[in-house]
Write a protein that holds these residues in place. Structure first.
Motif, PDB file in Angstrom:
ATOM      1  N   UNK A 182       0.830  -1.200   0.000  1.00 55.63           N
ATOM      2  CA  UNK A 182       0.000   0.000   0.000  1.00 55.63           C
ATOM      3  C   UNK A 182       0.862   1.246   0.000  1.00 55.63           C
ATOM      4  N   UNK A 183       1.907   1.215   0.824  1.00 54.40           N
ATOM      5  CA  UNK A 183       2.745   2.395   0.938  1.00 54.40           C
ATOM      6  C   UNK A 183       3.436   2.736  -0.373  1.00 54.40           C
ATOM      7  N   UNK A 184       3.878   1.706  -1.120  1.00 55.74           N
ATOM      8  CA  UNK A 184       4.582   1.968  -2.362  1.00 55.74           C
ATOM      9  C   UNK A 184       3.639   2.450  -3.455  1.00 55.74           C
ATOM     10  N   UNK A 185       2.399   1.959  -3.425  1.00 58.10           N
ATOM     11  CA  UNK A 185       1.508   2.241  -4.542  1.00 58.10           C
ATOM     12  C   UNK A 185       0.656   3.468  -4.331  1.00 58.10           C
ATOM     13  N   UNK A 186       0.690   4.049  -3.143  1.00 58.56           N
ATOM     14  CA  UNK A 186      -0.276   5.106  -2.866  1.00 58.56           C
ATOM     15  C   UNK A 186       0.345   6.443  -2.526  1.00 58.56           C
ATOM     16  N   UNK A 187       1.662   6.516  -2.468  1.00 56.93           N
ATOM     17  CA  UNK A 187       2.277   7.771  -2.073  1.00 56.93           C
ATOM     18  C   UNK A 187       2.140   8.813  -3.170  1.00 56.93           C
ATOM     19  N   UNK A 188       1.504   9.946  -2.905  1.00 58.08           N
ATOM     20  CA  UNK A 188       1.348  10.965  -3.936  1.00 58.08           C
ATOM     21  C   UNK A 188       2.622  11.767  -4.116  1.00 58.08           C
ATOM     22  N   UNK A 189       2.831  12.250  -5.299  1.00 53.50           N
ATOM     23  CA  UNK A 189       3.986  13.104  -5.550  1.00 53.50           C
ATOM     24  C   UNK A 189       3.767  14.439  -4.871  1.00 53.50           C
ATOM     25  N   UNK A 190       4.714  14.884  -4.035  1.00 57.27           N
ATOM     26  CA  UNK A 190       4.482  16.083  -3.233  1.00 57.27           C
ATOM     27  C   UNK A 190       4.515  17.380  -4.024  1.00 57.27           C
ATOM     28  N   UNK A 191       5.184  17.420  -5.178  1.00 56.67           N
ATOM     29  CA  UNK A 191       5.380  18.690  -5.864  1.00 56.67           C
ATOM     30  C   UNK A 191       4.736  18.731  -7.239  1.00 56.67           C
ATOM     31  N   UNK A 192       3.857  17.823  -7.533  1.00 61.39           N
ATOM     32  CA  UNK A 192       3.245  17.807  -8.857  1.00 61.39           C
ATOM     33  C   UNK A 192       1.742  17.856  -8.722  1.00 61.39           C
ATOM     34  N   UNK A 193       1.086  18.120  -9.851  1.00 61.25           N
ATOM     35  CA  UNK A 193      -0.365  18.161  -9.905  1.00 61.25           C
ATOM     36  C   UNK A 193      -0.878  17.109 -10.881  1.00 61.25           C
ATOM     37  N   UNK A 194      -0.315  15.900 -10.827  1.00 61.59           N
ATOM     38  CA  UNK A 194      -0.735  14.854 -11.733  1.00 61.59           C
ATOM     39  C   UNK A 194      -2.028  14.216 -11.231  1.00 61.59           C
ATOM     40  N   UNK A 195      -2.909  13.809 -12.151  1.00 58.98           N
ATOM     41  CA  UNK A 195      -4.135  13.130 -11.722  1.00 58.98           C
ATOM     42  C   UNK A 195      -3.799  11.850 -10.978  1.00 58.98           C
ATOM     43  N   UNK A 196      -4.572  11.594  -9.939  1.00 63.05           N
ATOM     44  CA  UNK A 196      -4.318  10.426  -9.118  1.00 63.05           C
ATOM     45  C   UNK A 196      -5.437   9.420  -9.332  1.00 63.05           C
ATOM     46  N   UNK A 197      -5.384   8.710 -10.426  1.00 63.13           N
ATOM     47  CA  UNK A 197      -6.404   7.729 -10.753  1.00 63.13           C
ATOM     48  C   UNK A 197      -5.989   6.371 -10.226  1.00 63.13           C
ATOM     49  N   UNK A 198      -6.940   5.541  -9.821  1.00 64.66           N
ATOM     50  CA  UNK A 198      -6.593   4.231  -9.292  1.00 64.66           C
ATOM     51  C   UNK A 198      -5.874   3.393 -10.335  1.00 64.66           C
ATOM     52  N   UNK A 199      -4.931   2.567  -9.906  1.00 64.55           N
ATOM     53  CA  UNK A 199      -4.205   1.720 -10.847  1.00 64.55           C
ATOM     54  C   UNK A 199      -5.127   0.656 -11.412  1.00 64.55           C
ATOM     55  N   UNK A 200      -4.718   0.029 -12.526  1.00 67.61           N
ATOM     56  CA  UNK A 200      -5.587  -0.949 -13.177  1.00 67.61           C
ATOM     57  C   UNK A 200      -5.946  -2.130 -12.289  1.00 67.61           C
ATOM     58  N   UNK A 201      -5.064  -2.515 -11.359  1.00 70.28           N
ATOM     59  CA  UNK A 201      -5.352  -3.688 -10.533  1.00 70.28           C
ATOM     60  C   UNK A 201      -6.251  -3.352  -9.348  1.00 70.28           C
ATOM     61  N   UNK A 202      -6.753  -2.112  -9.279  1.00 69.79           N
ATOM     62  CA  UNK A 202      -7.713  -1.703  -8.240  1.00 69.79           C
ATOM     63  C   UNK A 202      -7.152  -1.811  -6.832  1.00 69.79           C
ATOM     64  N   UNK A 203      -5.856  -1.691  -6.671  1.00 74.63           N
ATOM     65  CA  UNK A 203      -5.305  -1.641  -5.327  1.00 74.63           C
ATOM     66  C   UNK A 203      -5.712  -0.332  -4.670  1.00 74.63           C
ATOM     67  N   UNK A 204      -5.926  -0.333  -3.354  1.00 76.27           N
ATOM     68  CA  UNK A 204      -6.333   0.906  -2.690  1.00 76.27           C
ATOM     69  C   UNK A 204      -5.234   1.964  -2.777  1.00 76.27           C
ATOM     70  N   UNK A 205      -5.632   3.186  -3.027  1.00 77.60           N
ATOM     71  CA  UNK A 205      -4.694   4.305  -3.073  1.00 77.60           C
ATOM     72  C   UNK A 205      -5.197   5.392  -2.144  1.00 77.60           C
ATOM     73  N   UNK A 206      -4.346   6.350  -1.892  1.00 76.52           N
ATOM     74  CA  UNK A 206      -4.752   7.451  -1.032  1.00 76.52           C
ATOM     75  C   UNK A 206      -5.906   8.232  -1.665  1.00 76.52           C
ATOM     76  N   UNK A 207      -5.974   8.227  -2.971  1.00 83.45           N
ATOM     77  CA  UNK A 207      -7.093   8.895  -3.627  1.00 83.45           C
ATOM     78  C   UNK A 207      -8.426   8.266  -3.212  1.00 83.45           C
ATOM     79  N   UNK A 208      -8.423   6.951  -2.974  1.00 83.96           N
ATOM     80  CA  UNK A 208      -9.654   6.280  -2.533  1.00 83.96           C
ATOM     81  C   UNK A 208     -10.143   6.858  -1.219  1.00 83.96           C
ATOM     82  N   UNK A 209      -9.211   7.281  -0.359  1.00 85.26           N
ATOM     83  CA  UNK A 209      -9.595   7.914   0.903  1.00 85.26           C
ATOM     84  C   UNK A 209     -10.037   9.356   0.668  1.00 85.26           C
ATOM     85  N   UNK A 210      -9.321  10.067  -0.205  1.00 90.67           N
ATOM     86  CA  UNK A 210      -9.676  11.454  -0.510  1.00 90.67           C
ATOM     87  C   UNK A 210     -11.096  11.540  -1.059  1.00 90.67           C
ATOM     88  N   UNK A 211     -11.478  10.560  -1.856  1.00 86.12           N
ATOM     89  CA  UNK A 211     -12.806  10.560  -2.459  1.00 86.12           C
ATOM     90  C   UNK A 211     -13.920  10.446  -1.416  1.00 86.12           C
TER      91      UNK A 211
END
Length: 574
Positions: free
Chosen positions: A264-293
């Motif tokens: 989870x930690x490797x797949x969900x860490x957002x980039x601190x200095x960018x504004x890239x869209x944070x869409x869930x990965x294809x394998x549907x692993x939980x990401x921090x975006x899932x919590x933000x939503x």
């Protein structure tokens, strides 16, 4: 070989003999290599004794394919926990002194199928829950399908949300747990900014952990490849060694869960200095975006959102603009970002604080008590509290010395305490006929330390049946017994009540002595009615706030609360 020491003569009980064999290793016929590198220890055992206690050990030593390794590797159980497990098998002793140790020992007890030890460990966990460990306890309970423990953890999180979010341990919980917390409809928060700020801290902690793992990983690719392919639970232990420095038991029981957590930690860490869209990965692993939503941004003011989430890298500029447009206008034709919450209703407040506290129903007693009219309040207002010989204690953890002084003074001088009523409103009336002895009970938990004084129960409704058993139009002679138990079933206080009472009234039953009630611990009130007749039982509310003290009723198994509608109020002070 030396002459026998006749040690058996000194052991008068079977557990003493077992303890001697365990401590000395005499006659041992198997060994275990326990723990993960570099901290491992070889522990001796006796196949017959182990197989007598555990079907897993029986299959290991006497099954169709007996274990042939010597020593037998036990890499997923901590050394101290395995020693405690052996002590239970050899002697029956159970040593639990901390939450972490109970988790570790429970993991081992589950693995080797020792149900009584599992029960004792979960009972300890039940009694040692606090906001600081509620999330970890929830993860443990979810991992092992302990549904009752999971429910209680969620109740603590709901009633102590800000404490849970602000504790440093929240930054180390699994991402799935963060998503679960953010999904709860009942949360004691001032606004959704509490959740967003927690998400920001969690994101930073994940980034720091990821950087730490990179800096400590081997530079040689061959070494890294060898570590990834090494079998056994120790793989996940090595890849996520820095978890919780305040607890040695954090490395286990979740040898299975650690791999998931590090992933989870490797797949969900957002980039601190960018504004890239944070869409869930294809394998549907939980990401921090899932919590933000799950955050209800539409309940924030435009200023709150603009000064906080809109400036954060957790949202893209497009998402921030879209959310702000929807905050400013309920009829905006700009749809919310995909997956984002469209709810405009604030979380339900469980404690009387925050913007929605005024919406909470205040439950009041609808009939005067036959004991003392000043102990209840009328419709819409309260009678003034009785004066205390000392100032009323402040609302903090260490209130007991002051409160104890007041109680002692009250007992010696016959004074009266400031009684507060946690009133349970009747949602549905379902009268109950007592033909001989009628038992009722309810479990409860509070979010603050209080002093419990008694309970309030209804008196009978007049009928032809009780008119023939000593009742008259004006009343009858009530006879009941009341007691208070702790989570282990130990009686803390009790009282017998015998008096003539009017029909259809609320009766105050004060215990023989006040009892100090600790927050986030489960207690059980029981009443035994001994008079034949009809009692107005009903279905009562399970969550009640009384002067900033929040009560949760019906905690635990459904069998723990029986006819709880006959217990209308908890009488307390603080």
């Amino acid at each position: 070989m030396g002459a026998p020491s006749d040690w058996q003569l000194e052991c008068t009980e079977l557990k003493q003999r077992g303890a001697y064999l365990l401590q000395t290793g005499q006659w041992s016929d198997c060994t275990f290599l326990v723990g993960s590198e570099p901290n491992q220890e070889v522990i001796a055992g006796h196949k017959l004794i182990l197989a007598m206690a555990s079907p897993v050990f029986e299959a290991m030593f006497y099954g169709g394919m007996p274990e042939r390794n010597d020593p037998i590797p036990i890499l997923d159980v901590q050394i101290d926990a395995f020693k405690d497990l052996l002590e239970y098998i050899y002697t029956g002793n159970i040593n639990l002194c901390s939450f972490d140790k109970a988790c570790e020992l429970c993991y081992g007890a589950k693995k080797y199928m020792l149900p009584h030890l599992v029960k004792e460990c979960t009972r300890y966990l039940w009694s040692d829950l606090y906001p600081r460990n509620a999330c970890r306890a929830y993860e443990f309970a979810r991992l092992f399908d302990e549904n009752v423990l999971m429910e209680k953890c969620l109740q603590i999180i709901s009633t102590n949300t800000k404490e849970v979010l602000n504790d440093s341990s929240f930054e180390e919980v699994e991402l799935n747990t963060v998503i679960t917390v953010f999904s709860l409809d009942h949360l004691n928060i001032d606004s959704e900014m509490d959740l967003f700020n927690a998400a920001v801290r969690y994101s930073k902690a994940m980034e720091q952990k990821k950087n730490s793992d990179r800096s400590t990983s081997p530079s040689n690719e061959g070494q890294a490849h060898e570590r990834v392919e090494s079998p056994g639970p120790s793989t996940s232990k090595e890849s996520s060694q820095v978890v919780n420095v305040e607890s040695s038991a954090e490395n286990s029981p979740a040898a299975a869960a650690e791999a998931c957590r590090s992933c989870d930690g490797d797949s969900t860490t957002p980039a601190p200095d960018t504004k890239k869209p944070k869409t869930p990965p294809p394998d549907n692993k939980p990401t921090l975006r899932s919590a933000i939503e799950k955050i209800r941004f539409l309940t924030l003011t435009a200023q709150q959102f603009a000064e906080g989430p809109a400036r954060s890298s957790l949202l893209t500029e497009s998402e921030a603009f879209t959310v702000l447009m929807n905050i400013l206008s309920t009829n905006s034709d700009v749809p919310m970002p995909t997956g984002f919450s469209t709810c405009r209703t604030p979380r339900k407040q469980l404690i009387g604080c925050g913007p929605s506290c005024n919406q909470m129903t205040t439950f009041v007693v609808d009939t005067p008590s036959p004991v003392a009219v000043e102990q209840v309040w009328g419709e819409g207002s309260r009678a003034p509290p009785a004066s205390l010989p000392y100032p009323r204690p402040t609302r903090h953890e260490n209130l007991w010395p002051v409160l104890g002084m007041v109680l002692d003074h009250t007992e010696r001088h016959g004074g009266d305490l400031h009684k507060i009523y946690c009133r349970r409103a009747v949602l549905q009336q379902t009268d109950c006929l007592n033909t001989s002895v009628l038992d009722c009970s309810v479990t409860f938990m509070v979010d603050k330390n209080i002093c419990l004084l008694g309970v309030q129960v209804p008196t009978q409704a007049p009928s032809e049946e009780n008119a023939g058993t000593g009742g008259t139009a004006s009343g009858y002679s009530e006879l009941l017994y009341a007691h208070l138990l702790d989570a282990d079933g130990a009686r803390l206080t009790y009282t017998h009540y015998t008096s003539r009472v009017p029909y259809r009234h609320l009766l105050d039953i004060l215990f023989n002595r006040p009892v100090y009630i600790q927050r986030n611990k489960v207690y059980k009130v029981g009443i035994v009615f001994n008079k034949v007749g009809w009692y107005p039982m009903g279905t009562c509310t399970q969550q009640v706030a009384a002067e900033s003290v929040f009560f949760n009723f019906g905690i635990g198994q459904s069998s723990d609360s029986v006819r709880d509608g006959l217990i209308r109020s908890i009488i307390f002070t603080y």
